[in-house]
Design a protein around this motif. Structure first.
Motif, PDB file in Angstrom:
ATOM      1  N   LEU A 106       0.822  -1.208   0.000  1.00  0.00           N
ATOM      2  CA  LEU A 106       0.000   0.000   0.000  1.00  0.00           C
ATOM      3  C   LEU A 106       0.860   1.263   0.000  1.00  0.00           C
ATOM      4  CD1 LEU A 106      -2.772  -1.057   2.564  1.00  0.00           C
ATOM      5  CD2 LEU A 106      -2.977  -0.859   0.067  1.00  0.00           C
ATOM      6  N   CYS A 107       1.953   1.227   0.764  1.00  0.00           N
ATOM      7  CA  CYS A 107       2.868   2.391   0.781  1.00  0.00           C
ATOM      8  C   CYS A 107       3.492   2.607  -0.592  1.00  0.00           C
ATOM      9  CB  CYS A 107       3.949   2.173   1.844  1.00  0.00           C
ATOM     10  SG  CYS A 107       3.344   2.298   3.547  1.00  0.00           S
ATOM     11  N   ALA A 108       3.865   1.512  -1.267  1.00  0.00           N
ATOM     12  CA  ALA A 108       4.460   1.624  -2.600  1.00  0.00           C
ATOM     13  C   ALA A 108       3.469   2.233  -3.587  1.00  0.00           C
ATOM     14  CB  ALA A 108       4.934   0.251  -3.078  1.00  0.00           C
ATOM     15  N   ILE A 109       2.209   1.788  -3.496  1.00  0.00           N
ATOM     16  CA  ILE A 109       1.180   2.334  -4.389  1.00  0.00           C
ATOM     17  C   ILE A 109       0.965   3.822  -4.111  1.00  0.00           C
ATOM     18  CG2 ILE A 109      -1.259   2.236  -4.985  1.00  0.00           C
ATOM     19  CD1 ILE A 109      -1.149  -0.786  -4.447  1.00  0.00           C
ATOM     20  N   ALA A 110       0.903   4.163  -2.826  1.00  0.00           N
ATOM     21  CA  ALA A 110       0.715   5.567  -2.461  1.00  0.00           C
ATOM     22  C   ALA A 110       1.876   6.426  -2.953  1.00  0.00           C
ATOM     23  CB  ALA A 110       0.551   5.697  -0.948  1.00  0.00           C
ATOM     24  N   LEU A 111       3.113   5.897  -2.786  1.00  0.00           N
ATOM     25  CA  LEU A 111       4.288   6.630  -3.237  1.00  0.00           C
ATOM     26  C   LEU A 111       4.292   6.799  -4.749  1.00  0.00           C
ATOM     27  CD1 LEU A 111       6.988   7.935  -2.537  1.00  0.00           C
ATOM     28  CD2 LEU A 111       8.053   5.671  -2.716  1.00  0.00           C
ATOM     29  N   PHE A 112       3.823   5.789  -5.474  1.00  0.00           N
ATOM     30  CA  PHE A 112       3.743   5.864  -6.927  1.00  0.00           C
ATOM     31  C   PHE A 112       2.813   6.991  -7.361  1.00  0.00           C
ATOM     32  CE2 PHE A 112       1.344   4.684 -10.741  1.00  0.00           C
ATOM     33  CZ  PHE A 112       2.362   4.659 -11.689  1.00  0.00           C
ATOM     34  N   PHE A 113       1.622   7.070  -6.740  1.00  0.00           N
ATOM     35  CA  PHE A 113       0.668   8.111  -7.113  1.00  0.00           C
ATOM     36  C   PHE A 113       1.174   9.502  -6.732  1.00  0.00           C
ATOM     37  CE2 PHE A 113      -2.371   4.548  -7.296  1.00  0.00           C
ATOM     38  CZ  PHE A 113      -2.955   4.830  -8.524  1.00  0.00           C
TER      39      PHE A 113
END
Length: 240
Positions: free
Chosen positions: A17-24
């Motif tokens: 979830l952190c990786a997805i948030a960082l991507f956005f």
């Protein structure tokens, strides 16, 4: 699933979830930067110092791409609008060139010539003359004895090509010197009239611009005198 495995799965989910948030967040930041710096437009920069009134050559400028939002409305974005034009003042190396740095092209006809006169508040209609106006040019000549003279119309219906800003020059009479404010005015004249005005500017006691009312042309001015002398004024009661 034992507690240790359960904690591992939870940590992996949180990491995802952190990786997805960082991507956005990254995508949003990149989009914001692109919005600020794009699109890019071509501008032109001086590769070397260009002296005032020099003609701009192709080697004098280089192409530089900059964000459109950083370019002024007068910035030159077309090489054709630069090469062959003249700069109005000294341009330093590295200066971004713009249209307001260029001298305007001459609007002369084939049978016209430009001539510049310097006028003051008295001889230049108190600063009222503007580009595009039409004026007469008068000159006063005195005789060799200094006992009289002639006021003469040098040329009528002259188009004012340009009016520069107020300049200060040193003027002297006898042993005294002082500063006076002058205004360079450029006129469009026929070659013969240009010679007459040049001569008067050098030898006449005074050269003056005379303002004209709107709509006045040479066709409705046949009754106006070409010259008046001191003798003429005395006969008409205009001089004592």
């Amino acid at each position: 699933m034992n507690p240790r495995q359960r904690r591992g799965v939870i940590l992996m989910v949180l990491a995802g979830l952190c990786a997805i948030a960082l991507f956005f967040v990254s995508v949003n930041w990149v989009g914001s930067v692109n919005a600020k710096v794009s699109p890019l437009v071509k501008t032109y920069r001086a590769t070397d110092a260009i002296p005032a009134y020099s003609v701009i050559e192709a080697d004098d400028v280089e192409t530089v791409e900059v964000p459109a939002r950083w370019v002024s409305t007068s910035a030159a974005v077309d090489i054709k609008s630069l090469v062959g034009e003249r700069v109005a003042f000294n341009v330093d190396e590295g200066t971004y060139l713009s249209d307001d740095m260029l001298l305007p092209r001459s609007s002369l006809n084939e049978d016209e010539r430009e001539i510049a006169l310097t006028v003051d508040a008295k001889t230049g209609i108190a600063g009222r003359v503007q580009t595009g106006d039409f004026v007469d040019v008068y000159a006063v000549f005195t005789n060799s004895e200094g006992t009289g003279g002639t006021s003469r119309v040098l040329v009528r219906n002259v188009r004012v090509v340009s009016v520069r800003g107020v300049e200060t020059q040193t003027a002297g009479k006898g042993d005294s010197f002082g500063e006076e404010q002058i205004i360079p005015v450029t006129l469009a004249l026929q070659p013969k009239a240009a010679l007459a005005v040049t001569y008067a500017d050098a030898f006449a006691t005074s050269v003056r611009l005379v303002g004209l009312p709107p709509g006045v042309t040479s066709k409705n001015r046949s009754n106006e005198p070409e010259s008046v002398s001191g003798t003429d004024l005395a006969r008409s009661g205009g001089a004592s």
